[in-house]
Design an enzyme around this catalytic site. Structure first.
Site, PDB file in Angstrom:
ATOM      1  N   ILE A 175     -19.624  -1.391  -0.322  1.00  0.00           N
ATOM      2  CA  ILE A 175     -18.985  -2.111   0.777  1.00  0.00           C
ATOM      3  C   ILE A 175     -18.546  -1.097   1.826  1.00  0.00           C
ATOM      4  O   ILE A 175     -18.041  -0.026   1.483  1.00  0.00           O
ATOM      5  CB  ILE A 175     -17.766  -2.923   0.286  1.00  0.00           C
ATOM      6  N   ASP A 234       0.864  -1.176   0.000  1.00  0.00           N
ATOM      7  CA  ASP A 234       0.000   0.000   0.000  1.00  0.00           C
ATOM      8  C   ASP A 234       0.900   1.225   0.000  1.00  0.00           C
ATOM      9  O   ASP A 234       2.113   1.114   0.224  1.00  0.00           O
ATOM     10  CB  ASP A 234      -0.910   0.011   1.232  1.00  0.00           C
ATOM     11  N   LYS A 265     -12.866   0.756 -14.251  1.00  0.00           N
ATOM     12  CA  LYS A 265     -13.379  -0.537 -13.812  1.00  0.00           C
ATOM     13  C   LYS A 265     -13.903  -1.372 -14.981  1.00  0.00           C
ATOM     14  O   LYS A 265     -13.746  -2.594 -14.990  1.00  0.00           O
ATOM     15  CB  LYS A 265     -14.461  -0.341 -12.746  1.00  0.00           C
ATOM     16  N   TYR A 277     -13.596   6.719 -13.004  1.00  0.00           N
ATOM     17  CA  TYR A 277     -13.686   5.493 -12.202  1.00  0.00           C
ATOM     18  C   TYR A 277     -14.432   4.402 -12.962  1.00  0.00           C
ATOM     19  O   TYR A 277     -13.974   3.248 -13.037  1.00  0.00           O
ATOM     20  CB  TYR A 277     -14.398   5.806 -10.886  1.00  0.00           C
ATOM     21  N   ASN A 279      -6.038  -5.176  -5.679  1.00  0.00           N
ATOM     22  CA  ASN A 279      -7.133  -4.454  -5.053  1.00  0.00           C
ATOM     23  C   ASN A 279      -6.924  -2.942  -5.003  1.00  0.00           C
ATOM     24  O   ASN A 279      -7.889  -2.192  -4.939  1.00  0.00           O
ATOM     25  CB  ASN A 279      -7.316  -4.995  -3.624  1.00  0.00           C
TER      26      ASN A 279
END
Length: 251
Positions: free
Chosen positions: A188, A36, A159, A155, A89
């Site tokens: 989420i 990260d 995706k 975005y 991720n």
């Protein structure tokens, strides 16, 4: 413990889905490399992974940098000797604004991190998996990779690109022991969703109401899907975009 002696790499592991995925891999016996840009929160994740019983290497890495990705994968193999699983991720939501108001800087930043970063991770992960005779990759996409969402054009584009990249790579390496799938989460409960709609807002309530289950998902629910897709239990699954979305896409 179905992943004993296996090595998993998880990007964007400082919080949210990445952190939950690292812990889920650890509980199944895998050893972890986590990365990260937030080194302190990454260390917190590393401690949780150790508590789950796994050895872990935490590396600060910006996935918009090819050199940092190359180093991350090389250090994984130097430390553990192989790479079996990868969960790509790491990503950002970018700034909100309709297509005509999206700035070039915002577009470039989101595409560089979300789409190009995922491709670069796969580029180096696949090379190592081929040396080891196979592996499994799960890219974290979004339901915004399956349909349009007004106000976040960069975005949504990133995706959709991840889903296309996933299918292409799955076809390219299906005969070489590498499976590639994507997960498309709905809303989420993560820091990203808090930034996107706030913590106690009407916009948040409206977003929750769009999910037939009437709630947001938990990072752990996405993590379990990642682990399943990497496991032998999903040995005939590749090139899929799995929606983990409380029924959102079924409407």
């Amino acid at each position: 413990m179905m992943m004993n002696d296996k090595i998993a790499l998880v990007t964007g592991a400082a919080s949210g889905i990445g952190r939950a995925t690292a812990i889920a891999f650890a509980r199944e016996g895998a050893q972890l490399v986590i990365s990260d840009v937030d080194k302190q929160k990454l260390r917190d994740t590393a401690e949780l992974v150790r508590e789950a019983g796994a050895e872990v290497l935490d590396l600060k890495a910006d996935i918009s940098s090819e050199q940092q990705i190359k180093r991350m994968v090389a250090e994984t193999v130097d430390r553990f000797g192989q790479l079996d699983f990868a969960c790509n991720n790491a990503g950002i939501e970018g700034e909100q604004g309709i297509t005509s108001e999206c700035t070039s800087d915002n577009w470039s930043k989101v595409i560089d991190i979300n789409l190009q970063g995922t491709w670069l991770c796969m580029k180096y992960e696949i090379a190592e998996m081929l040396k080891g005779g196979g592996g499994a990759i799960v890219n974290i996409s979004s339901i915004a990779g399956l349909i349009g969402f007004p106000g976040i054009p960069a975005y949504v584009s990133s995706k959709h690109g991840i889903n296309g990249l996933t299918k292409t790579a799955a076809l390219e390496y299906a005969g070489q022991g590498i499976r590639v799938n994507a997960i498309c989460p709905g809303a989420i409960q993560t820091p990203m969703i808090d930034r996107f709609v706030g913590e106690e807002t009407e916009e948040r309530q409206n977003l929750v109401a769009q999910h037939p289950m009437g709630r947001m998902g938990r990072p752990e629910e996405v993590a379990e899907a990642v682990v399943w897709l990497c496991s032998e239990k999903a040995s005939f699954v590749t090139g899929q975009t799995l929606a983990v979305d409380g029924g959102y896409m079924a409407q």
